[in-house]
Structures are given as C-alpha cells and as structure tokens.
Design a protein around this motif. Structure first.
Motif, PDB file in Angstrom:
ATOM      1  N   LYS A 221      -3.457  -0.263 -20.576  1.00 42.49           N
ATOM      2  CA  LYS A 221      -2.152   0.230 -21.037  1.00 42.49           C
ATOM      3  C   LYS A 221      -1.293   0.714 -19.874  1.00 42.49           C
ATOM      4  O   LYS A 221      -0.088   0.486 -19.847  1.00 42.49           O
ATOM      5  CB  LYS A 221      -2.325   1.346 -22.064  1.00 42.49           C
ATOM      6  N   GLY A 222      -1.904   1.371 -18.910  1.00 43.03           N
ATOM      7  CA  GLY A 222      -1.164   1.854 -17.756  1.00 43.03           C
ATOM      8  C   GLY A 222      -0.594   0.729 -16.923  1.00 43.03           C
ATOM      9  O   GLY A 222       0.558   0.783 -16.476  1.00 43.03           O
ATOM     10  N   LYS A 223      -1.386  -0.310 -16.740  1.00 38.84           N
ATOM     11  CA  LYS A 223      -0.923  -1.466 -15.970  1.00 38.84           C
ATOM     12  C   LYS A 223       0.189  -2.211 -16.724  1.00 38.84           C
ATOM     13  O   LYS A 223       1.170  -2.649 -16.127  1.00 38.84           O
ATOM     14  CB  LYS A 223      -2.092  -2.384 -15.635  1.00 38.84           C
ATOM     15  N   GLU A 224       0.032  -2.336 -18.029  1.00 39.24           N
ATOM     16  CA  GLU A 224       1.075  -2.990 -18.821  1.00 39.24           C
ATOM     17  C   GLU A 224       2.368  -2.180 -18.801  1.00 39.24           C
ATOM     18  O   GLU A 224       3.462  -2.750 -18.725  1.00 39.24           O
ATOM     19  CB  GLU A 224       0.598  -3.186 -20.265  1.00 39.24           C
TER      20      GLU A 224
ATOM     21  N   SER B 258      -3.344  -8.394  -7.777  1.00 41.83           N
ATOM     22  CA  SER B 258      -4.473  -7.659  -7.223  1.00 41.83           C
ATOM     23  C   SER B 258      -4.135  -6.177  -7.239  1.00 41.83           C
ATOM     24  O   SER B 258      -2.967  -5.791  -7.147  1.00 41.83           O
ATOM     25  CB  SER B 258      -4.807  -8.113  -5.803  1.00 41.83           C
ATOM     26  N   SER B 259      -5.190  -5.363  -7.348  1.00 39.29           N
ATOM     27  CA  SER B 259      -4.974  -3.942  -7.431  1.00 39.29           C
ATOM     28  C   SER B 259      -6.242  -3.206  -6.986  1.00 39.29           C
ATOM     29  O   SER B 259      -7.325  -3.469  -7.504  1.00 39.29           O
ATOM     30  CB  SER B 259      -4.636  -3.550  -8.883  1.00 39.29           C
ATOM     31  N   ILE B 260      -6.087  -2.316  -6.003  1.00 42.98           N
ATOM     32  CA  ILE B 260      -7.178  -1.464  -5.557  1.00 42.98           C
ATOM     33  C   ILE B 260      -6.657  -0.046  -5.575  1.00 42.98           C
ATOM     34  O   ILE B 260      -5.692   0.283  -4.884  1.00 42.98           O
ATOM     35  CB  ILE B 260      -7.668  -1.837  -4.131  1.00 42.98           C
TER      36      ILE B 260
ATOM     37  N   THR C  89       0.865  -1.171   0.000  1.00 40.39           N
ATOM     38  CA  THR C  89       0.000   0.000   0.000  1.00 40.39           C
ATOM     39  C   THR C  89       0.902   1.221   0.000  1.00 40.39           C
ATOM     40  O   THR C  89       1.771   1.351   0.859  1.00 40.39           O
ATOM     41  CB  THR C  89      -0.901   0.023   1.256  1.00 40.39           C
ATOM     42  N   THR C  90       0.682   2.099  -0.979  1.00 40.09           N
ATOM     43  CA  THR C  90       1.537   3.283  -1.085  1.00 40.09           C
ATOM     44  C   THR C  90       0.780   4.433  -1.743  1.00 40.09           C
ATOM     45  O   THR C  90      -0.221   4.218  -2.429  1.00 40.09           O
ATOM     46  CB  THR C  90       2.831   2.976  -1.869  1.00 40.09           C
ATOM     47  N   ASN C  91       1.287   5.637  -1.510  1.00 45.13           N
ATOM     48  CA  ASN C  91       0.707   6.833  -2.119  1.00 45.13           C
ATOM     49  C   ASN C  91       1.169   6.945  -3.557  1.00 45.13           C
ATOM     50  O   ASN C  91       2.299   6.599  -3.894  1.00 45.13           O
ATOM     51  CB  ASN C  91       1.154   8.096  -1.363  1.00 45.13           C
TER      52      ASN C  91
ATOM     53  N   ASN D 239      -3.149  12.788  -4.389  1.00 42.26           N
ATOM     54  CA  ASN D 239      -3.795  12.394  -3.133  1.00 42.26           C
ATOM     55  C   ASN D 239      -4.325  10.971  -3.151  1.00 42.26           C
ATOM     56  O   ASN D 239      -5.002  10.557  -2.219  1.00 42.26           O
ATOM     57  CB  ASN D 239      -4.944  13.357  -2.805  1.00 42.26           C
ATOM     58  N   ASP D 240      -4.061  10.228  -4.188  1.00 45.14           N
ATOM     59  CA  ASP D 240      -4.566   8.865  -4.305  1.00 45.14           C
ATOM     60  C   ASP D 240      -3.567   7.867  -3.723  1.00 45.14           C
ATOM     61  O   ASP D 240      -2.403   8.173  -3.548  1.00 45.14           O
ATOM     62  CB  ASP D 240      -4.815   8.530  -5.780  1.00 45.14           C
ATOM     63  N   TYR D 241      -4.088   6.661  -3.451  1.00 42.39           N
ATOM     64  CA  TYR D 241      -3.186   5.593  -3.027  1.00 42.39           C
ATOM     65  C   TYR D 241      -3.622   4.292  -3.678  1.00 42.39           C
ATOM     66  O   TYR D 241      -4.728   4.170  -4.210  1.00 42.39           O
ATOM     67  CB  TYR D 241      -3.101   5.477  -1.501  1.00 42.39           C
ATOM     68  N   ILE D 242      -2.732   3.322  -3.631  1.00 43.39           N
ATOM     69  CA  ILE D 242      -2.984   2.041  -4.281  1.00 43.39           C
ATOM     70  C   ILE D 242      -2.551   0.901  -3.370  1.00 43.39           C
ATOM     71  O   ILE D 242      -1.567   1.011  -2.634  1.00 43.39           O
ATOM     72  CB  ILE D 242      -2.252   1.960  -5.646  1.00 43.39           C
ATOM     73  N   LYS D 243      -3.341  -0.175  -3.403  1.00 45.66           N
ATOM     74  CA  LYS D 243      -2.962  -1.448  -2.792  1.00 45.66           C
ATOM     75  C   LYS D 243      -2.757  -2.391  -3.968  1.00 45.66           C
ATOM     76  O   LYS D 243      -3.652  -2.577  -4.787  1.00 45.66           O
ATOM     77  CB  LYS D 243      -4.092  -2.000  -1.920  1.00 45.66           C
ATOM     78  N   ILE D 244      -1.578  -2.954  -4.062  1.00 46.31           N
ATOM     79  CA  ILE D 244      -1.254  -3.767  -5.233  1.00 46.31           C
ATOM     80  C   ILE D 244      -0.313  -4.908  -4.839  1.00 46.31           C
ATOM     81  O   ILE D 244       0.507  -4.763  -3.938  1.00 46.31           O
ATOM     82  CB  ILE D 244      -0.636  -2.865  -6.342  1.00 46.31           C
TER      83      ILE D 244
END
Length: 142
Positions: A109-112, A138-140, A56-58, A62-67
């Motif tokens: 495309k962004g994920k790739e 996984s990605s949130i 989990t990181t910023n 102001n968004d963050y991601i769990k991946i």
C-alpha cells in the motif's frame, strides 16, 4: 421487355445491398477500438516509457532509500517532454520521499501510494501529454 427490366432491377438491388453491407462493415471496423488501441502492447508501453535511474535519498528520520522508476506516458510527445523534465521529476521524487517514513514504504500500500502521488505530481508539470503509470523497478530501504 419485362424480364429484362426485372433482371436489371434485381441486379441493382443486389448491388445496393452489397454496397450497404460493405459500408456497415467499414464503419464498424473504423469506429470500434481495436485491442491495440484499448490496451497498449508491451512494445508500445516501452516506447512511451522513461527510465528514472536509481536515486539515493534520506527519508524522514534516520533511514534512507535507493529507488528507481519506469514512468509510462500516453504518447511519444509526452515521453520526449518527460525526458527533458528529468531534473524536475527527480526533484519531485526526492521531495516526496523526504517527507515519508520507512514504515510508510515497507508494504504494498505504501509503494502504491508513492506511485500514485508521483503520477499526480508529475502530471501537474506535463504540458504535452500525461503520465499513465509509475512503476517502481528497484527499491532498497535501510
């Protein structure tokens, strides 16, 4: 006498031909890549892959991601090295994500692009092999 000589010559000719055919078959089988060598089976992929647990990181903003990721290496030695370099891999992931905006990660495309970037950056660290593919498991995004 001539019949005996002819029979011996015929037997020798058949034996030489048979040995030649066997040699060609053996050389062909050894030199052609089999399907297991050309494309690894799923069991081989799993044996040479390392799971990167959820991070989990910023993001930039102001968004963050769990991946989380699964990283496929080319062989067992590369897997062992990658497991030892786990802290460095996590550092690379966090550094790359901190430079990205949420909009860059919303589409395929962004994920790739992220997967390709991580593969390249991790391969720069590797000494005992290389990373074949990086999978997002996984990605949130919030």
């Amino acid at each position: 006498m001539k019949k005996k000589l002819l029979t011996i010559m015929l037997i020798m000719l058949v034996a030489i031909t048979l040995a030649g055919v066997i040699a060609v078959v053996v050389v062909t089988k050894l030199s052609d890549p089999t399907s297991a060598e050309g494309k690894p089976s799923i069991d081989e992929i799993i044996k040479s892959s390392v799971e990167i647990p959820e991070i989990t990181t910023n993001l930039s903003g102001n968004d963050y991601i769990k991946i989380s990721f699964m990283v496929q290496t080319e062989n067992k030695k590369a897997k062992e090295e990658l497991e030892k370099r786990g802290f460095q891999v996590k550092n690379i992931i966090i550094a790359e994500l901190s430079e990205m905006k949420a909009t860059e990660l919303t589409g395929k495309k962004g994920k790739e692009k992220l997967q390709d970037t991580l593969k390249t950056r991790i391969n720069e660290l590797m000494e005992e092999g290389k990373v074949e593919k990086v999978y997002i498991t996984s990605s949130i995004l919030q």
